[in-house]
Every structure is written in C-alpha cells, then in structure tokens.
Design a protein around this motif. Structure first.
Motif, PDB file in Angstrom:
ATOM      1  N   ARG A  68      34.769  46.384  27.813  1.00 46.80           N
ATOM      2  CA  ARG A  68      35.979  46.200  28.620  1.00 46.80           C
ATOM      3  C   ARG A  68      35.968  47.133  29.824  1.00 46.80           C
ATOM      4  NH1 ARG A  68      40.628  48.404  29.759  1.00 46.80           N
ATOM      5  NH2 ARG A  68      40.125  50.263  28.536  1.00 46.80           N
ATOM      6  N   ARG A  77      33.504  45.924  32.397  1.00 46.29           N
ATOM      7  CA  ARG A  77      34.036  44.809  33.194  1.00 46.29           C
ATOM      8  C   ARG A  77      35.049  45.296  34.207  1.00 46.29           C
ATOM      9  NH1 ARG A  77      33.805  42.047  28.138  1.00 46.29           N
ATOM     10  NH2 ARG A  77      35.972  42.628  27.722  1.00 46.29           N
ATOM     11  N   GLU A  78      35.919  46.222  33.765  1.00 52.62           N
ATOM     12  CA  GLU A  78      36.931  46.729  34.690  1.00 52.62           C
ATOM     13  C   GLU A  78      36.278  47.419  35.892  1.00 52.62           C
ATOM     14  OE1 GLU A  78      40.228  46.492  34.692  1.00 52.62           O
ATOM     15  OE2 GLU A  78      40.178  45.186  32.949  1.00 52.62           O
ATOM     16  N   ASP A 102      34.457  44.795  38.133  1.00 54.43           N
ATOM     17  CA  ASP A 102      35.367  44.004  38.951  1.00 54.43           C
ATOM     18  C   ASP A 102      35.978  44.836  40.067  1.00 54.43           C
ATOM     19  OD1 ASP A 102      34.815  41.921  37.314  1.00 54.43           O
ATOM     20  OD2 ASP A 102      36.638  42.099  36.107  1.00 54.43           O
ATOM     21  N   ASP A 125      47.768  41.709  29.318  1.00 55.04           N
ATOM     22  CA  ASP A 125      46.347  41.368  29.278  1.00 55.04           C
ATOM     23  C   ASP A 125      46.044  40.087  30.030  1.00 55.04           C
ATOM     24  OD1 ASP A 125      47.811  39.922  27.481  1.00 55.04           O
ATOM     25  OD2 ASP A 125      46.278  39.920  25.903  1.00 55.04           O
ATOM     26  N   SER A 141      43.813  39.956  33.408  1.00 58.19           N
ATOM     27  CA  SER A 141      42.614  39.121  33.382  1.00 58.19           C
ATOM     28  C   SER A 141      42.650  38.077  34.495  1.00 58.19           C
ATOM     29  CB  SER A 141      42.477  38.439  32.020  1.00 58.19           C
ATOM     30  OG  SER A 141      42.262  39.388  31.001  1.00 58.19           O
ATOM     31  N   ARG A 199      41.777  39.808  37.715  1.00 50.49           N
ATOM     32  CA  ARG A 199      40.372  40.162  37.789  1.00 50.49           C
ATOM     33  C   ARG A 199      39.496  38.925  38.022  1.00 50.49           C
ATOM     34  NH1 ARG A 199      40.705  45.203  39.309  1.00 50.49           N
ATOM     35  NH2 ARG A 199      41.272  46.688  37.670  1.00 50.49           N
ATOM     36  N   ILE A 200      39.876  37.800  37.443  1.00 51.30           N
ATOM     37  CA  ILE A 200      39.115  36.571  37.666  1.00 51.30           C
ATOM     38  C   ILE A 200      39.181  36.167  39.130  1.00 51.30           C
ATOM     39  CG2 ILE A 200      39.094  34.094  37.163  1.00 51.30           C
ATOM     40  CD1 ILE A 200      39.964  34.836  34.301  1.00 51.30           C
ATOM     41  N   GLY A 231      31.209  38.100  33.300  1.00 50.85           N
ATOM     42  CA  GLY A 231      32.422  38.876  33.041  1.00 50.85           C
ATOM     43  C   GLY A 231      33.658  38.001  33.000  1.00 50.85           C
ATOM     44  N   GLU A 264      33.671  36.050  29.753  1.00 47.75           N
ATOM     45  CA  GLU A 264      34.019  36.899  28.608  1.00 47.75           C
ATOM     46  C   GLU A 264      35.510  37.191  28.570  1.00 47.75           C
ATOM     47  OE1 GLU A 264      31.612  40.335  28.868  1.00 47.75           O
ATOM     48  OE2 GLU A 264      29.794  39.364  28.133  1.00 47.75           O
ATOM     49  N   ARG A 265      36.093  37.427  29.732  1.00 42.50           N
ATOM     50  CA  ARG A 265      37.542  37.681  29.763  1.00 42.50           C
ATOM     51  C   ARG A 265      38.308  36.477  29.224  1.00 42.50           C
ATOM     52  NH1 ARG A 265      39.626  41.908  32.468  1.00 42.50           N
ATOM     53  NH2 ARG A 265      38.239  43.171  33.762  1.00 42.50           N
TER      54      ARG A 265
END
Length: 391
Positions: free
Chosen positions: A178, A181-182, A185, A290, A294, A297-298, A350, A353-354
């Motif tokens: 996690r 990914r953070e 991104d 969350d 997410s 971030r996408i 990523g 996965e999110r």
C-alpha cells in the motif's frame, strides 16, 4: 515477584501438610477417599508448577506414593483398599500433562520417565495377582491420556502462534504494498509534471523568459505539494511513535486527497500541457475514505500516463456517483498505448490492485476510435446507497 514466589512455596508446603493429614489423620478411610483427597490437594501445587515443573511433579509423586503406602500400621487392614488409593496418581498425571504441554522436550521426557518408573514400582509393590495387571494398565492409560492431552494442547498453541505470525507477516507485506502504491502514485505524477515543465522552461528560457518563469513556478508548486504529501505519508508511518502525535505537527492532521481535489489535480496537469475536462454525474456525496482515496489515485495515475505517453493536449475525466457503485473513467485522444507495452510500468498494475482490493472492476486499453481509456467501477457500501435514497 517476591509475593508470587512466596505464594508458590506456601502452596507447596500446604500440599505436603494436606497429604500428611490425609495419611496420618484418617488411616482407616477407604483408599478411594484417600485418592480423591490427594487429587484435590494437588491444586495447591499450581504455583510451584509454574516456577519449577519438575519439582512440582516430584512433590505430586511423593504425595501420591505416601497416600498409597499409608501409615506402616495400617497396611494389613488396607489390603483391599489399595486399588482405590492408586487414584492419587491422577494428580501426578495432571501435573505431567501440564509439563508436556508447556515445557521443553527434554524436560518432558525426564518427567515422563520419572513418573513411569515411580508408578510402576509402587503399583508393582502393592498390587497382587489380577489386580497388578489391571492397575498397571490403568496407570499406563492414565499417563498416556495426560501426555496426549498435553501434546495436543502444545501443538494447538504452536499452531495458533504460527497463524498469528503468518497474519502479521501478511499484514506487513500488504502495508508495504500500500505504501509503495501511495508513493508511486504521488511521486510519479509530480515528477512527470516537473520533467515536462523543466523541459519547456529550458527551451524558452532565452526567447520567452516569461513563459519559462511560469514553468519554474509550476515546478515549485508541484514540488512543494509533493513534499507535503511525502511528509504526510511519513508522519502516518510514525503514528505509533507518541512523540510524533504529541508534537502538534499539522501535517499529521492533513486529510488524505480525494475526489474533492480533482480540480487542483486538473490544474496541475494543465500546467504540464494537458487540458483536463472533468465531468461529474449523479449526486455527489461523501464517500468512504478508502474509496475516495483510491478513486483519486486512479485518476492521478491515469493522467500521469496521459502526460507521459499519450502525446495529446487534452483528456476527459468522468466521475459518476451511482447508487451502488462509483464509476471512474479517464479517456484521451492520443496515440494510445498497450497495457503490456514498455510504457506500462507499474501504473496500470497499481490501479488494478487498488480496484481489486475494493472488489471492483477495472479495464484499460486502446479505443477503436483512437486513444486510451481507463475505467474503474468501485462498489459502494449499502449505507451510502441508503442515505441517497433517503434524501
């Protein structure tokens, strides 16, 4: 610590006193009563068992043997009672089971061997004829039952420890993924914009210094925002440190980004040369943290890919607030890219996965009419949909 030790030794002394009273105070009571009395008296050895297991077993064997042997003057009159008196060895068997369950293998083997020898010798010396075989079989079964129970308890405890260790390791791995990914991104998007702005500034710094200055200011703003995001991430990682929370650092109180920050993200992307059209459908409402993070971030990663690889000056972002799901779509009119191509990197992985962590659906690929489309559908909790219908 001292009081616990004192309590343990007092319990051991009381056990010996109870056995003495049981043997000397009631010599003509039946062997069954003696055996049950010795079994109850063994509860006084709990403290000794915790501190010195082998000593506790030795005391239990001594007390049980004393109950079986009895006062010297009573042996003739108690010949018919010896079978009941052997019940006293159940106390030693219980102590043995605890030792097998909690102590090292070598200690357990010594305890089993010592208990077996003592019981067989005493039973062999005070049983005759058919009673000898019956009492030996009963003693062996009782010991085997105690050892088996202790072994099963030990294996169950070790299995529970192994499961906890595995869960801890999996939680650590998930948290590392996690965080990776953070950071990806956050940094990839900002560094992409900085690289483009720096390239533009280097080309026009001599001929158009005003535009170069704007590019440098955009680099400054993006860099500061990235540093703030990294600081928030690092502060979040240090939440277990009391000094970090007690310091009053405002970065620790800063909220995570969400869909409310899309306009700021679009402005930063426009500074990089890609104009972003943001469209929102449905009824906007607060989302779980969350899902909100997410979705942001996408979009951020998709815009980063547009800036880097699409070769176009515009793209479109659609956010649709449905009753049961949140739809996110990012479309561009560039030359497109393949999901497995060299430009792919970890971006699409990523995003996928999110979405998978939130039990949603994700798709990414070229469009027939040209360009690239990224689509994510994130299920919303029932409470969110109910609140919308209630309005």
């Amino acid at each position: 610590m001292t009081s616990t030790k004192t309590t343990a030794w007092v319990g051991g002394a009381l056990y010996l006193l109870a056995v003495g009273l049981l043997v000397g105070g009631a010599p003509r009571v039946s062997g069954t009563v003696h055996g049950l009395g010795a079994l109850l008296a063994a509860s006084l050895l709990v403290g000794v068992l915790r501190r010195a297991p082998l000593l506790a077993l030795s005391m239990a064997l001594f007390g049980s043997t004393a109950v079986v042997v009895g006062p010297p003057g009573s042996r003739a009159s108690l010949s018919a009672s010896y079978q009941g008196q052997f019940l006293s060895y159940l106390a030693a068997d219980l102590v043995l089971g605890v030792i097998v369950a909690t102590c090292a293998r070598r200690t357990s083997m010594v305890a089993v061997a010592g208990s077996l020898v003592v019981q067989l010798l005493v039973i062999g010396g005070f049983s005759h004829g058919d009673d000898l075989t019956v009492n030996v079989v009963i003693a062996l079964l009782a010991m085997a039952t105690a050892c088996t129970g202790g072994r099963l308890s030990r294996e169950r405890r070790e299995h529970a420890v192994a499961l906890r260790s595995k869960e801890t390791a999996e939680a650590v791995i998930a948290e590392r993924l996690r965080i990776a990914r953070e950071l990806h991104d956050m940094v990839a998007h900002s560094i992409g914009i900085i690289a483009i702005q720096a390239g533009a500034a280097s080309q026009v710094i001599r001929t158009r210094p005003a535009e170069a200055g704007e590019a440098l200011r955009a680099i400054e703003v993006t860099s500061r925002e990235t540093l703030s995001g990294l600081r928030r991430t690092l502060v979040a990682l240090r939440q277990a440190d009391p000094d970090a929370t007690a310091s009053g650092n405002p970065a620790a109180l800063a909220p995570s980004p969400g869909l409310a920050d899309l306009d700021r993200l679009a402005a930063a992307t426009a500074d990089a040369g890609v104009r972003v059209e943001v469209r929102r459908g449905g009824e906007e409402r607060p989302l779980p943290a969350d899902i909100d993070l997410s979705a942001f971030r996408i979009v951020q990663e998709a815009l980063t890919n547009v800036v880097r690889h699409a070769g176009t000056g515009r793209c479109r972002v659609l956010i649709d607030y449905g009753n049961e799901e949140l739809s996110v779509e990012v479309v561009d009119d560039g030359h497109g890219a393949t999901e497995n191509g060299p430009a792919h990197g970890f971006g699409l992985v990523g995003m996928r996965e999110r979405v998978a962590l939130l039990h949603g659906e994700f798709s990414a690929g070229t469009r027939p009419e040209g360009g690239f489309r990224v689509t994510a559908r994130l299920p919303l909790p029932a409470s969110v949909g109910v609140s919308v219908e209630a309005r």
